[in-house]
Design a protein around this motif. Structure first.
Motif, PDB file in Angstrom:
ATOM      1  N   ARG A 314       0.822  -1.223   0.000  1.00 41.12           N
ATOM      2  CA  ARG A 314       0.000   0.000   0.000  1.00 41.12           C
ATOM      3  C   ARG A 314       0.853   1.269   0.000  1.00 41.12           C
ATOM      4  NH1 ARG A 314      -2.466  -4.934   1.295  1.00 41.12           N
ATOM      5  NH2 ARG A 314      -4.723  -4.742   0.941  1.00 41.12           N
ATOM      6  N   LEU A 315       2.130   1.130   0.301  1.00 33.66           N
ATOM      7  CA  LEU A 315       3.033   2.284   0.274  1.00 33.66           C
ATOM      8  C   LEU A 315       3.615   2.528  -1.108  1.00 33.66           C
ATOM      9  CD1 LEU A 315       4.980   1.698   3.614  1.00 33.66           C
ATOM     10  CD2 LEU A 315       3.640   3.735   3.059  1.00 33.66           C
ATOM     11  N   LEU A 316       4.015   1.461  -1.766  1.00 33.69           N
ATOM     12  CA  LEU A 316       4.719   1.602  -3.036  1.00 33.69           C
ATOM     13  C   LEU A 316       3.799   2.185  -4.101  1.00 33.69           C
ATOM     14  CD1 LEU A 316       6.823  -1.681  -3.068  1.00 33.69           C
ATOM     15  CD2 LEU A 316       7.412   0.579  -2.167  1.00 33.69           C
ATOM     16  N   GLY A 317       4.218   3.269  -4.702  1.00 33.96           N
ATOM     17  CA  GLY A 317       3.417   3.976  -5.697  1.00 33.96           C
ATOM     18  C   GLY A 317       2.463   5.007  -5.114  1.00 33.96           C
ATOM     19  N   ARG A 318       2.384   5.088  -3.798  1.00 33.69           N
ATOM     20  CA  ARG A 318       1.414   5.983  -3.162  1.00 33.69           C
ATOM     21  C   ARG A 318       1.839   7.434  -3.316  1.00 33.69           C
ATOM     22  NH1 ARG A 318      -2.853   5.967   0.097  1.00 33.69           N
ATOM     23  NH2 ARG A 318      -2.831   3.693   0.117  1.00 33.69           N
TER      24      ARG A 318
END
Length: 388
Positions: A314-318
């Motif tokens: 959920r962090l990656l690309g956020r």
């Protein structure tokens, strides 16, 4: 675990030691973000509680406290570290326990850990822009001075590469001082600077010694308007410590300055000062510590869990609208897309923004894969120079 149970997170910044001036701002930014998150209902109704230890700037203390946070306090996420030596002490701990470190500090690049989210600038987001601006406006004969640890050595190596790729580029000297240097240690260095007459000085001096360098530079009669100190680390906190008379005219490369005129930034500053007063000076490291905590909370609301396996996807690309503008975590290298800027200290002790990246910012390239030869230029980074 019941859904109403609090969430404990580690906060690992020094309140004492050589780099306490900046690390205290990072700790307060983290506490500020946590208070805002809790005031808005927490994370899915759960309160966020910081577990704080003061490692006093000593790398082995960061490592032992990280172990204690994970083992005894049961934290899955740590916000912390300033110097690269402290980050490198904590990385083996979070990797061993499969936890996550958020690191809100400019650093030398050339690193990747799947257990770190890097929210400070990589060299292609500050060093490249600084080298380009300084050589175009002042010249390419450089004097390098830094503190004696990993980040200054590596940053000076990178800056030297940029300079030596520039026509007429020359490195006149490269000097290092201990983190606990005293005023007298800077006297022979500034005398040597004056004798060698560089076009500009590149400083990677950090902590309490920053004031000493700028003070010695002023005392010897050097003119910041003609031969400025250019830095990746000297920010509002150090300027408040040294005074605007000493700091005026010198230049810093950073994605954030208090002087960013956006309503979003000014509102954030007003809320912080209302809660914590004027003692803490917001700066680039403060801003990264603030937005990374907010970004974590957004990701966890979606994940419903702060375990490494649940949180990381959920962090990656956020993306997140930070005080500097929109930022985003690059899924390939865990670094952050940022908005590079250059600021020059004015007579009031603030920064006049003299150059900034175009809308959309600059993607992180921590290994400088695409930056060789003529590509190390203002065209590569599309800086828009402001005059006035």
């Amino acid at each position: 675990m019941a859904s109403s149970d609090p969430i404990h997170v580690g906060v690992l910044f020094s309140s004492n030691g050589a780099t306490a001036t900046i690390e205290r701002t990072q700790a307060f930014a983290t506490f500020f973000a946590i208070s805002e998150i809790n005031a808005a209902g927490g994370i899915n109704g759960r309160e966020l509680i910081p577990i704080y230890y003061d490692p006093r700037g000593i790398p082995r203390h960061y490592q032992s406290f990280a172990e204690r946070m994970i083992r005894d306090d049961k934290v899955n996420v740590i916000f912390g570290c300033y110097m690269s030596s402290t980050r490198k002490a904590v990385i083996p701990v979070v990797e061993k326990w499969r936890k996550l470190l958020f690191y809100p500090t400019p650093y030398e690049g050339f690193e990747f850990s799947p257990h770190v989210i890097y929210t400070g600038p990589a060299p292609n987001q500050n060093s490249a822009q600084l080298a380009d601006y300084m050589t175009r406006h002042f010249g390419a004969r450089i004097y390098l001075v830094g503190s004696d640890y990993i980040y200054p050595y590596e940053s000076n190596r990178i800056m030297s590469d940029f300079i030596l790729e520039t026509p007429g580029g020359k490195k006149l000297a490269e000097r290092y001082l201990p983190l606990d240097a005293s005023e007298k240690d800077f006297i022979p260095i500034v005398r040597d600077i004056k004798a060698k007459a560089p076009d500009f000085i590149f400083s990677t001096v950090v902590g309490k010694a920053t004031r000493m360098l700028y003070q010695a530079y002023a005392d010897i009669g050097m003119d910041a308007a003609k031969t400025p100190i250019a830095s990746l680390t000297t920010c509002e906190a150090e300027i408040a410590e040294m005074g605007c008379k000493i700091a005026a005219g010198h230049i810093t490369s950073a994605p954030y300055f208090q002087s960013i005129a956006s309503e979003h930034n000014q509102s954030c500053l007003a809320r912080f000062r209302q809660q914590f007063g004027e003692e803490i000076e917001p700066n680039m490291c403060w801003e990264a510590a603030y937005f990374q905590t907010q970004l974590f909370a957004e990701a966890m609301r979606e994940a419903g869990d702060d375990s490494y396996e649940a949180l990381l996807p959920r962090l990656l690309g956020r993306e997140y609208l930070a005080p500097q503008g929109k930022v985003a975590i690059n899924p390939a290298n865990h670094h952050t897309r940022l908005n590079p800027r250059l600021g020059r200290v004015n007579a009031a002790g603030g920064f006049d923004i003299i150059a900034e990246s175009i809308a959309g910012g600059v993607e992180p390239d921590p290994y400088l894969v695409s930056h060789t030869g003529e590509e190390w230029s203002s065209l590569q980074y599309q800086l828009e120079t402001k005059h006035g």
